[in-house]
Design an enzyme around this catalytic site. Structure first.
Site, PDB file in Angstrom:
ATOM      1  N   LYS A 190       0.850  -1.197   0.000  1.00  0.00           N
ATOM      2  CA  LYS A 190       0.000   0.000   0.000  1.00  0.00           C
ATOM      3  C   LYS A 190       0.878   1.237   0.000  1.00  0.00           C
ATOM      4  O   LYS A 190       1.607   1.494   0.963  1.00  0.00           O
ATOM      5  CB  LYS A 190      -0.895   0.049   1.233  1.00  0.00           C
ATOM      6  CG  LYS A 190      -1.933   1.181   1.119  1.00  0.00           C
ATOM      7  CD  LYS A 190      -2.630   1.481   2.418  1.00  0.00           C
ATOM      8  CE  LYS A 190      -1.833   2.439   3.284  1.00  0.00           C
ATOM      9  NZ  LYS A 190      -1.680   3.790   2.699  1.00  0.00           N
ATOM     10  N   GLU A 263      10.702   0.673   9.936  1.00  0.00           N
ATOM     11  CA  GLU A 263      11.690   1.721   9.665  1.00  0.00           C
ATOM     12  C   GLU A 263      10.988   3.021   9.977  1.00  0.00           C
ATOM     13  O   GLU A 263      10.085   3.437   9.247  1.00  0.00           O
ATOM     14  CB  GLU A 263      12.139   1.626   8.202  1.00  0.00           C
ATOM     15  CG  GLU A 263      13.482   2.249   7.966  1.00  0.00           C
ATOM     16  CD  GLU A 263      13.379   3.707   7.609  1.00  0.00           C
ATOM     17  OE1 GLU A 263      13.455   4.547   8.546  1.00  0.00           O
ATOM     18  OE2 GLU A 263      13.195   4.010   6.421  1.00  0.00           O
ATOM     19  N   CYS A 297      13.479  10.532   6.712  1.00  0.00           N
ATOM     20  CA  CYS A 297      13.532   9.952   8.060  1.00  0.00           C
ATOM     21  C   CYS A 297      14.920  10.111   8.667  1.00  0.00           C
ATOM     22  O   CYS A 297      15.051  10.257   9.874  1.00  0.00           O
ATOM     23  CB  CYS A 297      13.092   8.508   8.041  1.00  0.00           C
ATOM     24  SG  CYS A 297      13.927   7.541   6.796  1.00  0.00           S
ATOM     25  N   GLU A 392      10.673  14.985  15.908  1.00  0.00           N
ATOM     26  CA  GLU A 392      10.903  14.977  14.458  1.00  0.00           C
ATOM     27  C   GLU A 392       9.953  15.988  13.810  1.00  0.00           C
ATOM     28  O   GLU A 392       8.740  15.940  14.030  1.00  0.00           O
ATOM     29  CB  GLU A 392      10.600  13.567  13.937  1.00  0.00           C
ATOM     30  CG  GLU A 392      10.905  13.395  12.486  1.00  0.00           C
ATOM     31  CD  GLU A 392      10.642  11.956  12.000  1.00  0.00           C
ATOM     32  OE1 GLU A 392       9.624  11.363  12.398  1.00  0.00           O
ATOM     33  OE2 GLU A 392      11.455  11.456  11.214  1.00  0.00           O
TER      34      GLU A 392
HETATM   35  P1  NAI Z   1       2.133   7.611   8.765  1.00  0.00           P
HETATM   36  O1  NAI Z   1       3.042   6.796   9.576  1.00  0.00           O
HETATM   37  O2  NAI Z   1       0.763   7.850   9.281  1.00  0.00           O
HETATM   38  O3  NAI Z   1       1.960   6.980   7.305  1.00  0.00           O
HETATM   39  C1  NAI Z   1       2.830   6.063   6.699  1.00  0.00           C
HETATM   40  C2  NAI Z   1       2.015   4.973   6.023  1.00  0.00           C
HETATM   41  O4  NAI Z   1       1.295   4.221   6.992  1.00  0.00           O
HETATM   42  C3  NAI Z   1       0.970   5.465   5.030  1.00  0.00           C
HETATM   43  O5  NAI Z   1       0.907   4.582   3.945  1.00  0.00           O
HETATM   44  C4  NAI Z   1      -0.316   5.400   5.845  1.00  0.00           C
HETATM   45  O6  NAI Z   1      -1.458   5.262   5.053  1.00  0.00           O
HETATM   46  C5  NAI Z   1      -0.096   4.163   6.655  1.00  0.00           C
HETATM   47  N1  NAI Z   1      -0.829   4.086   7.920  1.00  0.00           N
HETATM   48  C6  NAI Z   1      -1.320   5.108   8.672  1.00  0.00           C
HETATM   49  N2  NAI Z   1      -1.934   4.609   9.769  1.00  0.00           N
HETATM   50  C7  NAI Z   1      -1.822   3.266   9.723  1.00  0.00           C
HETATM   51  C8  NAI Z   1      -2.222   2.206  10.574  1.00  0.00           C
HETATM   52  N3  NAI Z   1      -2.856   2.426  11.723  1.00  0.00           N
HETATM   53  N4  NAI Z   1      -1.927   0.941  10.224  1.00  0.00           N
HETATM   54  C9  NAI Z   1      -1.257   0.692   9.079  1.00  0.00           C
HETATM   55  N5  NAI Z   1      -0.860   1.652   8.227  1.00  0.00           N
HETATM   56  C10 NAI Z   1      -1.130   2.927   8.542  1.00  0.00           C
HETATM   57  O7  NAI Z   1       2.823   8.982   8.464  1.00  0.00           O
HETATM   58  P2  NAI Z   1       2.084  10.345   8.107  1.00  0.00           P
HETATM   59  O8  NAI Z   1       0.871  10.550   8.923  1.00  0.00           O
HETATM   60  O9  NAI Z   1       1.883  10.399   6.682  1.00  0.00           O
HETATM   61  O10 NAI Z   1       3.157  11.394   8.586  1.00  0.00           O
HETATM   62  C11 NAI Z   1       3.166  11.790   9.933  1.00  0.00           C
HETATM   63  C12 NAI Z   1       4.561  11.924  10.443  1.00  0.00           C
HETATM   64  O11 NAI Z   1       5.200  10.671  10.358  1.00  0.00           O
HETATM   65  C13 NAI Z   1       5.439  12.843   9.657  1.00  0.00           C
HETATM   66  O12 NAI Z   1       5.304  14.154  10.046  1.00  0.00           O
HETATM   67  C14 NAI Z   1       6.784  12.300   9.995  1.00  0.00           C
HETATM   68  O13 NAI Z   1       7.214  12.812  11.209  1.00  0.00           O
HETATM   69  C15 NAI Z   1       6.569  10.826  10.135  1.00  0.00           C
HETATM   70  N6  NAI Z   1       6.934  10.070   8.935  1.00  0.00           N
HETATM   71  C16 NAI Z   1       8.093   9.392   8.946  1.00  0.00           C
HETATM   72  C17 NAI Z   1       8.490   8.700   7.826  1.00  0.00           C
HETATM   73  C18 NAI Z   1       9.759   7.951   7.796  1.00  0.00           C
HETATM   74  O14 NAI Z   1      10.238   7.599   6.730  1.00  0.00           O
HETATM   75  N7  NAI Z   1      10.365   7.654   8.904  1.00  0.00           N
HETATM   76  C19 NAI Z   1       7.720   8.721   6.595  1.00  0.00           C
HETATM   77  C20 NAI Z   1       6.477   9.426   6.700  1.00  0.00           C
HETATM   78  C21 NAI Z   1       6.131  10.081   7.835  1.00  0.00           C
END
Ligand code: NAI
Length: 778
Positions: A190, A263, A297, A392
């Site tokens: 996804k 990650e 990240c 972050e």
């Molecule tokens: P997120 O962690 O919510 O989203 C990442 C992925 O997880 C997306 O595909 C989302 O649809 C999915 N997701 C969301 N809730 C889920 C759940 N309960 N179970 C399974 N999958 C789920 O990140 P978001 O909201 O887009 O960004 C929020 C913050 O997260 C950012 O401000 C940043 O700080 C951090 N982030 C860190 C990343 C990294 O590479 N370490 C990448 C993206 C965001």
């Protein structure tokens, strides 16, 4: 502007990349997308718009997957998996290689589509995201080719659920899909809801490559769809995203037997020593925090600069910031593009607005009108505890502070709950290589930053998650040992009421910090033999005893710094001392278990100690040839303090099989002895005492596994918890481990074959790979 004026000002003119082909591709697809399931696109359903964050225009409409869609994708993946694995590595390599070639052929389309969808500068998608994604497929085509010869004992996990974020949409897909399918798994992936378009283009590429149906399935939607995948009938979840969601996934998969890699976020330090090449360090910083608008990240988001050069460095930095060009991401002259979505823009703005500490400099640059743009920002002079130093931001915001000595730099660098990456700038190779091992991070860059390659594993420690992507180590996350598992039944010791066999009341104590300690609760239990004879008593450890043992282990830090050579000698010595008392231990085991296997078990335990000793100075790292002017040193480091609930059925061998490899790699251990047959472990204290094992390296507790495992799993100073107990503690341990995201290894009530030497699995679980990128060669 006239040519004369251009020569006079040397200003860049706009150099926009054409969006025509990418927009035409979207139109060709009807600008409405379904999911990619079983090799075909489904009809578009209700969903949401995917927008260009640079101008707010809708690019396409995506479908929100239903439970039925996810089920269909998982079923297709399940159906395809056996045949895909059976195709063999060389057969799979052909397809993966074909995918790489097609990605290369359509590189421009991928790059423009990525930039339109995500807002990142075209220079980055063209020169970094897309080539690295291709490289990942090429590299893993090779891994598929080599699987049978190089990983003869490993096999595919099955169906992998993969959930990726929006910051590197295609690259994260490549990191997940390439190793998974190379090893014979099938996937349901996804993409993030903001950025699904390149994943859908990738689906089309899979079709063009003739990839068998069901090997790659892509469903679109928000976090609710992610949750459906997490809860589906899959064998593994691989997630990249926020720590908060990672934690939820850890809890949701607890006890399910699903493999998991996470990650997650970071707050990576960027350390500049006073002898650094300052101009290079400033350029590095541009790549560290303004690459991809800081939505990385491993962004070098915390600048730590040595006091003597701090003013000069900050002056130069502010001047450089004012020269950054923010604007249309499709313009090839742009340094900083658009933030992915108004929601993320709002998060960044609010975090910076809420900060009252330090001094804020926002780049004095022309900001585009409309669209999701945020100026490059520096917040100087923060204290380590300030929110912006700890949280972050995931945006183009750098925070900074100063340090005096290298020691202080390390302390500040490690003052975070994360441990993803770190950057060190110094012209002194001694200093760089002295600091690198001290940094708590999965990746360290020396005089460079944000370097990635398929050959060098990437991943973090602490709350940045666990598992590595890339390199040989990344493959273990997509394979499992080829052993057959069978269910493990709960074992309880014998009951009885007889008098002590040797007529002396012996209550064995706990073993904490190199000393025998009374259990905190003051309780003990009797241990009987098969015929009901009383063999002895053992203390019942509790939460407080676990705390004391972890404290003792934490205090024995210097063990991790000893050489493999020294650790080997101590392990040999333990083996020798056990050997001298072999008969006594064998009798004890026979008396407890009522079997006649004691002698074999003791002999196998001695062998296990010798094998671990043999490995102590040989299970070492690698030097990866990465395609830059450098080398990535993949160093194996101890995990730290490991809590392990030992096997019931093999009272000595179960304990030694865990303890010896963990010790060999420099870990300290807190072991819960066999609950059913604890006396072999308590006898073992004396062997440890006479073998020069430093106090605190090995701590042994006796008592109820359930009672000891709970405080271990939630203890914030334990780095890993393993359980091989015949009481199934898998769900409890994995759930409680979400607190500090410690590494776990649980048996899910399946039996380990202790008679087979599995030292390598323990060595692997007892180490983390840290990739240190250093300049090398021309
Ligand atoms: P997120 O962690 O919510 O989203 C990442 C992925 O997880 C997306 O595909 C989302 O649809 C999915 N997701 C969301 N809730 C889920 C759940 N309960 N179970 C399974 N999958 C789920 O990140 P978001 O909201 O887009 O960004 C929020 C913050 O997260 C950012 O401000 C940043 O700080 C951090 N982030 C860190 C990343 C990294 O590479 N370490 C990448 C993206 C965001």
């Amino acid at each position: 502007m006239t040519v004369k004026e251009i020569f006079e000002t040397m200003d860049y003119g706009p150099a926009p990349e054409s969006a025509a082909d990418a927009l035409a591709w979207l139109v060709d697809q009807g600008a409405r997308f379904g999911h990619f399931i079983n090799g075909e696109f489904t009809s578009p359903a209700d969903g949401f718009d995917s927008k260009n964050p640079a101008n707010g225009e809708t690019l396409a409409t995506l479908s929100q997957a239903s439970q039925d869609d996810v089920d269909a994708a998982v079923a297709a993946a399940r159906k395809a998996q056996g045949k895909w694995a059976a195709l063999g590595g060389a057969g799979r390599a052909r397809y993966i290689y074909a995918i790489a070639r097609l990605m290369q052929k359509h590189a421009r389309l991928f790059a423009v589509l990525e930039t339109l969808d995500n807002g990142k500068p075209i220079r980055e998608s063209r020169d970094i995201d897309v080539p690295l994604a291709q490289r990942h497929f090429y590299y893993h085509a090779g891994m598929a080719q080599l699987m049978e010869s190089e990983l003869p004992d490993r096999e595919a996990l099955g169906v992998c659920g993969q959930i990726i974020p929006w910051n590197f949409p295609l690259l994260m897909l490549a990191w997940k899909v390439a190793p998974a399918i190379a090893m014979g798994n099938t996937v349901v992936l996804k993409p993030a809801e903001y950025t699904s378009l390149t994943a859908l283009l990738f689906a089309d590429i899979c079709r063009q490559a003739g990839l068998p149906k069901g090997v790659v399935n892509i469903v679109t939607g928000d976090g609710a769809v992610g949750e459906m995948i997490v809860n589906a009938d899959v064998d593994k979840i691989a997630f990249t995203g926020s720590t908060a969601v990672g934690r939820k996934i850890r809890e949701a998969t607890a006890g399910s037997g699903k493999a998991l890699t996470l990650e997650l976020g970071g707050k990576s330090p960027y350390i500049v020593f006073d002898d650094a090449d300052i101009d290079s360090a400033i350029e590095g910083l541009v790549d560290a925090i303004w690459f991809n608008q800081g939505q990385v990240c491993c962004a070098g988001s915390r600048l730590l600069v040595q006091e003597g050069i701090a003013d000069r460095f900050h002056d130069k930095l502010r001047a450089r910031m004012d020269k950054l060009r923010v604007g249309n991401p499709l313009d090839k002259c742009i340094d900083v593009g658009a933030i992915v979505d108004p929601v993320q823009l709002n998060t960044i703005s609010e975090m910076v607005a809420a900060n009252t500490a330090g001094k804020v400099h926002q780049a004095r640059v022309d900001m585009p009108e409309g669209g999701c743009f945020y100026p490059p920002t520096l917040v100087e002079g923060l204290a380590p505890s300030d929110a912006l130093m700890q949280e972050e931001i995931f945006g183009p915001v750098l925070v900074s502070t100063t340090f005096r000595t290298p020691g202080e730099a390390v302390e500040l660098a490690n003052n975070t709950r994360y441990g993803l990456a770190a950057t060190v700038w110094t012209e002194n190779v001694n200093l760089a290589l002295d600091i690198a091992p001290k940094l708590v991070a999965g990746v360290v860059w020396v005089n460079a930053t944000n370097l990635f390659d398929a050959a060098a594993g990437f991943g973090g420690t602490r709350e940045s998650g666990f598992g590595r992507e890339g390199g040989w180590e990344g493959l273990s996350a997509y394979t499992k040992p080829k052993t057959k598992t069978k269910p493990l039944e709960k074992l309880i010791g014998f009951a009885g009421e007889g008098a002590p066999v040797d007529a002396v009341d012996r209550t064995a104590k706990l073993y904490i910090g190199g000393k025998q300690a009374r259990p905190d609760g003051g309780y003990s239990k009797a241990v009987y033999g098969k015929s009901g004879a009383l063999l002895g008593h053992v203390g019942l450890g509790n939460r407080k005893d676990v705390r004391n043992a972890v404290e003792a282990a934490a205090g024995a830090k210097s063990w991790s710094k000893t050489t493999g050579h020294l650790r080997a000698q101590i392990l040999y010595y333990i083996g020798e001392n056990l050997s001298a008392r072999a008969a006594e231990f064998a009798d004890r085991i026979d008396a407890m278990t009522g079997k006649k296997s004691g002698a074999d078990e003791v002999e196998a335990s001695i062998q296990r100690l010798f094998t671990a000793a043999a490995w102590a100075d040989k299970y070492d790292g690698q030097a990866h040839g990465v395609p830059i002017r450098g080398v990535a040193l993949a160093m194996k480091e101890a995990v730290g303090v490991i809590g392990a609930v030992c096997a019931d059925e093999a009272p000595l061998l179960g304990l030694v099989s865990v303890m010896a490899p963990a010790m060999a790699m420099g870990n300290r251990v807190v072991l819960a002895a066999s609950e059913a047959y604890p006396l072999a472990a308590t006898d073992f204290y004396q062997v440890l005492d006479t073998s020069d094992v430093p106090a605190g390296v090995v701590n042994i507790l006796t008592g109820s596994h359930a009672e000891l495992a709970a405080p271990m799993a939630s203890h914030l100073n334990l780095d890993a918890v393993w359980s091989f107990s015949s009481t199934d503690l898998s769900a409890e341990i994995e759930k409680a481990s979400a607190g500090n995201l410690k590494r776990t290894w649980v048996n899910n009530a399946t039996a380990m074959d202790w008679s087979t030497d599995q030292t390598r699995r323990f060595l692997e679980a007892g180490t983390e790979v840290k990739n240190i990128w250093i300049p090398y060669g021309e």
